[in-house]
Design an enzyme around this catalytic site. Structure first.
Site, PDB file in Angstrom:
ATOM      1  N   HIS A 220       0.883  -1.178   0.000  1.00  0.00           N
ATOM      2  CA  HIS A 220       0.000   0.000   0.000  1.00  0.00           C
ATOM      3  C   HIS A 220       0.922   1.230   0.000  1.00  0.00           C
ATOM      4  O   HIS A 220       1.798   1.344  -0.841  1.00  0.00           O
ATOM      5  CB  HIS A 220      -0.914  -0.119   1.229  1.00  0.00           C
ATOM      6  CG  HIS A 220      -2.094   0.813   1.284  1.00  0.00           C
ATOM      7  ND1 HIS A 220      -2.496   1.608   0.244  1.00  0.00           N
ATOM      8  CD2 HIS A 220      -2.970   1.078   2.301  1.00  0.00           C
ATOM      9  CE1 HIS A 220      -3.575   2.309   0.610  1.00  0.00           C
ATOM     10  NE2 HIS A 220      -3.870   2.011   1.856  1.00  0.00           N
ATOM     11  N   HIS A 259      -1.627  -2.311  -9.971  1.00  0.00           N
ATOM     12  CA  HIS A 259      -2.707  -1.834  -9.104  1.00  0.00           C
ATOM     13  C   HIS A 259      -3.853  -2.820  -9.113  1.00  0.00           C
ATOM     14  O   HIS A 259      -4.141  -3.426 -10.148  1.00  0.00           O
ATOM     15  CB  HIS A 259      -3.209  -0.451  -9.561  1.00  0.00           C
ATOM     16  CG  HIS A 259      -3.929   0.280  -8.484  1.00  0.00           C
ATOM     17  ND1 HIS A 259      -5.271   0.091  -8.247  1.00  0.00           N
ATOM     18  CD2 HIS A 259      -3.491   1.143  -7.550  1.00  0.00           C
ATOM     19  CE1 HIS A 259      -5.626   0.844  -7.215  1.00  0.00           C
ATOM     20  NE2 HIS A 259      -4.564   1.491  -6.762  1.00  0.00           N
ATOM     21  N   ASP A 316       2.423   5.653  -6.378  1.00  0.00           N
ATOM     22  CA  ASP A 316       3.642   5.741  -5.573  1.00  0.00           C
ATOM     23  C   ASP A 316       4.906   5.915  -6.403  1.00  0.00           C
ATOM     24  O   ASP A 316       5.978   6.149  -5.838  1.00  0.00           O
ATOM     25  CB  ASP A 316       3.763   4.493  -4.680  1.00  0.00           C
ATOM     26  CG  ASP A 316       2.678   4.493  -3.621  1.00  0.00           C
ATOM     27  OD1 ASP A 316       2.510   5.540  -2.978  1.00  0.00           O
ATOM     28  OD2 ASP A 316       1.977   3.481  -3.466  1.00  0.00           O
TER      29      ASP A 316
END
Ligand SMILES: CC(C)(COP(=O)(O)OP(=O)(O)OC[C@H]1O[C@@H](n2cnc3c(N)ncnc32)[C@H](O)[C@@H]1OP(=O)(O)O)[C@@H](O)C(=O)NCCC(=O)NCCS
Length: 371
Positions: A220, A259, A316
């Site tokens: 995450h 993802h 990210d």
């Protein structure tokens, strides 16, 4: 799939929400009906208000909300002492979790679960997270604590408290955009954790602390720190090919890629890439941006072209590049992500409390039958 049960609750609709819309095939992300790309040029205060209240504020509402947030930025000497007592080798995220827990002890509204008290507590958390992270970081470096500057925006003030000098206009804007792009993402693991805790009618601090704990994981929000470390390890664009190919041949995950929901380019990554390019140009040092672009190029060739898998940069990846240019150390990265995400967690908790039913799924028992 195990039987007819999707592992990791993939594609399971667990609840109805009015907060965030994602179309993972088209790469669309909207907060309360507003496209995230268009929101990224607003202020974080506006977007935070939007998530919590369901609509963008007018000027009067925004002034009053920003004023409340600014008034709540300061943390007490006791919280500063707690942050000094933390082990300085830990990630800032761990210190933030401790500080939020301590903050809850001091809040007279801790166990008041009315909507009004929960909004008050939410505003306190959103306002104090940046101060807590900056205080921890400065004390760890043996530097004096810098008090918040109430004339600065949420993002600019954080950079000021962290570094002790006022950021450039571009740095401020980039961090505001970072907080906005990180602010919510539908039923991601940390929002789901926070909502599950809220659904027991536990307090909002406990719920948000649960969100912090879930965000830390490298699958995450912890991926952001891992990407920063990867860029440092690669060191130059010429080394990217070998690094990525090592990961591919060893069947290891490339951090900042892939993802659960997006099967196309993450729309946040697109905005982050542009922000990273702008801030790289301002800094006069393209190195980290060039390394990231090279990784992306090789990953596209390997994952998308050669293997036909929809594995693209996620939120990210280029945010980690942005943090490198903002001189945010890797061990601060997940906590900085949490500063932005705090508004989303609070919006989710408020929505959960407003129409609550205990979240309690079942597990299929597959253990030994001893009787
Ligand atoms: C985010 C993530 C956990 C989503 O994973 P998921 O929906 O559970 O998907 P899986 O891990 O089952 O991956 C599906 C396939 O894509 C591959 N894959 C997914 N992400 C990958 C990555 N980053 N690098 C290499 N391969 C990847 C898996 O190996 C798997 O391949 P297989 O079908 O041949 O076994 C995953 O993409 C990941 O671990 N990414 C790296 C960590 C990261 O950046 N996290 C931040 C998310 S915003």
């Amino acid at each position: 799939m195990e039987g007819n049960m999707p592992r990791g609750l993939e594609n399971i609709i667990a609840l109805e929400s009015e907060i965030t819309f994602i179309d993972g095939e088209q790469g669309i992300l909207k907060y309360r009906g507003h496209d995230v790309q268009s929101l990224s040029s607003h202020s974080y205060d506006e977007v935070s208000y939007l998530l919590i209240n369901g609509r963008l504020p007018d000027k009067f509402e925004l002034d009053s909300y920003s004023k409340k947030l600014k008034q709540e930025r300061v943390i007490g000497d006791d919280a500063i002492a707690i942050l000094k007592f933390c082990n300085f080798n830990i990630e800032a995220m761990d210190a933030l979790r401790t500080a939020v827990s301590y903050m809850s002890h001091c809040d007279p509204e801790l166990n008041d679960n009315s909507a009004e008290a929960n909004v008050n507590k939410g505003i306190r958390m959103i306002a104090k997270f940046p101060t807590m992270v900056a205080v921890f970081s400065r004390q760890r470096r043996g530097l004096d604590v810098i008090q918040p500057d109430l004339s600065l925006s949420h993002g600019a003030n954080f950079l000021y408290m962290l570094k002790g000098s006022k950021p450039t206009d571009l740095e401020s804007r980039v961090l505001e955009s970072d907080f906005i792009l990180s602010a919510d993402h539908e039923l991601n693991p940390s929002a789901f954790t926070a909502r599950t805790i809220a659904s027991t009618l536990s307090d909002i601090y406990s719920s948000v602390i649960g969100g912090l704990c879930a965000l830390k994981g490298p699958l995450h929000g912890g991926a952001r720190m891992a990407v920063m470390e990867m860029i440092d390890e690669i060191g130059s664009p010429e080394n990217a090919e070998r690094y990525v190919m090592d990961k591919v041949s060893n069947k290891q995950k490339l951090m900042g890629f892939g993802h659960r929901v997006y099967k196309t380019y993450d729309p946040r990554a697109r905005v982050y890439k542009q922000l990273a390019r702008e801030i790289a140009i301002e800094s006069g040092n393209m190195l980290w941006f060039d390394i990231a672009e090279k990784i992306e190029e090789i990953a596209y060739r390997e994952f998308v072209e050669n293997k036909g898998k929809p594995i693209y940069p996620n939120v990210d990846f280029y945010s980690a590049v942005v943090y490198k240019y903002l001189d945010i150390p890797p061990k601060l990265a997940t906590a900085v992500f949490a500063i932005g995400r705090s508004s989303g967690w609070i919006a989710h908790c408020l929505e959960q409390y407003s129409d609550n039913r205990l979240i309690r799924p079942r597990a299929k028992y597959v253990g030994p039958d001893l009787d």
